[in-house]
Design a protein around this motif. Structure first.
Motif, short mmCIF file in Angstrom:
data_model
loop_
_atom_site.label_atom_id
_atom_site.label_comp_id
_atom_site.label_asym_id
_atom_site.label_seq_id
_atom_site.Cartn_x
_atom_site.Cartn_y
_atom_site.Cartn_z
N LYS A 2 0.83 -1.20 0.00
CA LYS A 2 0.00 0.00 0.00
C LYS A 2 0.87 1.25 0.00
O LYS A 2 1.98 1.25 0.52
CB LYS A 2 -0.89 0.02 1.23
N THR A 3 0.30 2.32 -0.57
CA THR A 3 1.02 3.60 -0.60
C THR A 3 0.09 4.72 -0.15
O THR A 3 -1.12 4.56 -0.07
CB THR A 3 1.53 3.92 -2.03
N VAL A 4 0.72 5.85 0.13
CA VAL A 4 0.00 7.06 0.51
C VAL A 4 0.54 8.19 -0.39
O VAL A 4 1.74 8.24 -0.69
CB VAL A 4 0.18 7.37 2.01
N LYS A 5 -0.34 9.06 -0.85
CA LYS A 5 0.07 10.19 -1.69
C LYS A 5 0.64 11.29 -0.79
O LYS A 5 0.04 11.65 0.22
CB LYS A 5 -1.13 10.73 -2.45
N VAL A 6 1.80 11.80 -1.15
CA VAL A 6 2.47 12.83 -0.36
C VAL A 6 2.69 14.08 -1.22
O VAL A 6 3.19 13.98 -2.34
CB VAL A 6 3.83 12.34 0.18
N ASN A 7 2.32 15.22 -0.66
CA ASN A 7 2.56 16.52 -1.29
C ASN A 7 3.32 17.39 -0.30
O ASN A 7 2.89 17.52 0.84
CB ASN A 7 1.24 17.23 -1.63
N VAL A 8 4.44 17.95 -0.74
CA VAL A 8 5.17 18.93 0.05
C VAL A 8 5.04 20.26 -0.69
O VAL A 8 5.42 20.36 -1.86
CB VAL A 8 6.66 18.56 0.23
N VAL A 9 4.45 21.24 -0.01
CA VAL A 9 4.14 22.52 -0.64
C VAL A 9 4.71 23.66 0.20
O VAL A 9 4.67 23.62 1.43
CB VAL A 9 2.61 22.69 -0.77
N THR A 10 5.24 24.68 -0.49
CA THR A 10 5.73 25.90 0.17
C THR A 10 4.96 27.09 -0.41
O THR A 10 4.25 26.94 -1.40
CB THR A 10 7.24 26.10 -0.10
N PRO A 11 5.14 28.28 0.15
CA PRO A 11 4.51 29.47 -0.44
C PRO A 11 4.96 29.70 -1.89
O PRO A 11 4.25 30.32 -2.67
CB PRO A 11 4.98 30.61 0.46
N ASP A 12 6.13 29.17 -2.26
CA ASP A 12 6.64 29.32 -3.62
C ASP A 12 6.12 28.26 -4.58
O ASP A 12 6.39 28.33 -5.78
CB ASP A 12 8.17 29.29 -3.63
N GLY A 13 5.40 27.26 -4.06
CA GLY A 13 4.85 26.22 -4.93
C GLY A 13 5.20 24.82 -4.46
O GLY A 13 5.82 24.63 -3.41
N PRO A 14 4.80 23.81 -5.25
CA PRO A 14 5.04 22.42 -4.86
C PRO A 14 6.52 22.04 -4.96
O PRO A 14 7.24 22.52 -5.82
CB PRO A 14 4.21 21.62 -5.87
N VAL A 15 6.95 21.18 -4.01
CA VAL A 15 8.33 20.72 -3.97
C VAL A 15 8.40 19.22 -4.24
O VAL A 15 9.35 18.73 -4.83
CB VAL A 15 8.97 21.05 -2.60
N TYR A 16 7.38 18.48 -3.80
CA TYR A 16 7.39 17.03 -3.92
C TYR A 16 5.96 16.54 -4.08
O TYR A 16 5.05 17.04 -3.42
CB TYR A 16 8.02 16.40 -2.68
N ASP A 17 5.76 15.54 -4.95
CA ASP A 17 4.44 14.96 -5.17
C ASP A 17 4.64 13.54 -5.66
O ASP A 17 5.10 13.33 -6.79
CB ASP A 17 3.69 15.80 -6.21
N ALA A 18 4.32 12.55 -4.82
CA ALA A 18 4.51 11.15 -5.21
C ALA A 18 3.75 10.22 -4.28
O ALA A 18 3.28 10.64 -3.22
CB ALA A 18 5.99 10.80 -5.20
N GLU A 19 3.65 8.98 -4.67
CA GLU A 19 3.10 7.91 -3.85
C GLU A 19 4.27 7.25 -3.12
O GLU A 19 5.26 6.88 -3.77
CB GLU A 19 2.38 6.87 -4.71
N VAL A 20 4.17 7.10 -1.81
CA VAL A 20 5.24 6.47 -1.03
C VAL A 20 4.65 5.44 -0.06
O VAL A 20 3.44 5.44 0.20
CB VAL A 20 6.08 7.50 -0.24
N GLU A 21 5.51 4.60 0.47
CA GLU A 21 5.08 3.57 1.41
C GLU A 21 5.09 4.07 2.85
O GLU A 21 4.32 3.59 3.68
CB GLU A 21 5.98 2.34 1.29
N MET A 22 5.98 5.03 3.16
CA MET A 22 6.09 5.54 4.52
C MET A 22 6.67 6.94 4.51
O MET A 22 7.54 7.26 3.69
CB MET A 22 6.97 4.65 5.39
N VAL A 23 6.19 7.79 5.43
CA VAL A 23 6.69 9.15 5.60
C VAL A 23 7.17 9.29 7.04
O VAL A 23 6.46 8.90 7.96
CB VAL A 23 5.58 10.19 5.35
#
Length: 134
Positions: A2-23
């Motif tokens: 199983k995976t979870v969708k991860v988004n890392v966002v800053t005021p300047d815009g998105p930095v990371y966007d992917a499906e991962v197994e663990m954060v």
């Protein structure tokens, strides 16, 4: 797996966007490990590395403060500043570290010691993430 969708966002815009197994993140309350299906929560983050496990590899993102919002199938990290390890300019991070150390060591100059300490922590975090020393 199983995976979870991860988004890392800053005021300047998105930095990371992917499906991962663990954060894994450093929250104000301590280290958090997030797996798919985690209970919903929101937590403030410390300056530190976000570790994103995908298969046999782990990707790193340096974050400076912010919040993590967790839902069973989605994790959003709203950071004041964030950089993926491969995007960090090591020379610039090293120069930032040296400037912060210089400000902290120079007693004659009127400085904001707390602000200089935060700048030093951010620079060290960026260097450590870039060099995979987390």
């Amino acid at each position: 797996m199983k995976t979870v969708k991860v988004n890392v966002v800053t005021p300047d815009g998105p930095v990371y966007d992917a499906e991962v197994e663990m954060v894994s993140v450093k929250a104000q309350s301590g280290e958090l490990g997030i797996l798919p299906g985690h209970i919903p929560m929101v937590a403030p983050l410390k300056t530190g590395a976000v570790r994103l496990k995908k298969g046999s590899s782990t990707e790193l993102v340096a974050v400076s403060g912010g919040f993590i919002e967790v839902r069973p199938d989605n994790v959003t990290i709203l950071a004041q500043a964030a950089e993926a390890a491969e995007d960090i300019d090591l020379e610039r991070a090293q120069a930032s570290k040296e400037r912060a150390e210089s400000r902290l060591n120079d007693k004659a100059e009127q400085i904001d010691a707390h602000r200089a300490e935060l700048a030093l922590r951010r620079a060290i975090n960026r260097i450590d993430v870039r060099n995979n020393r987390i």
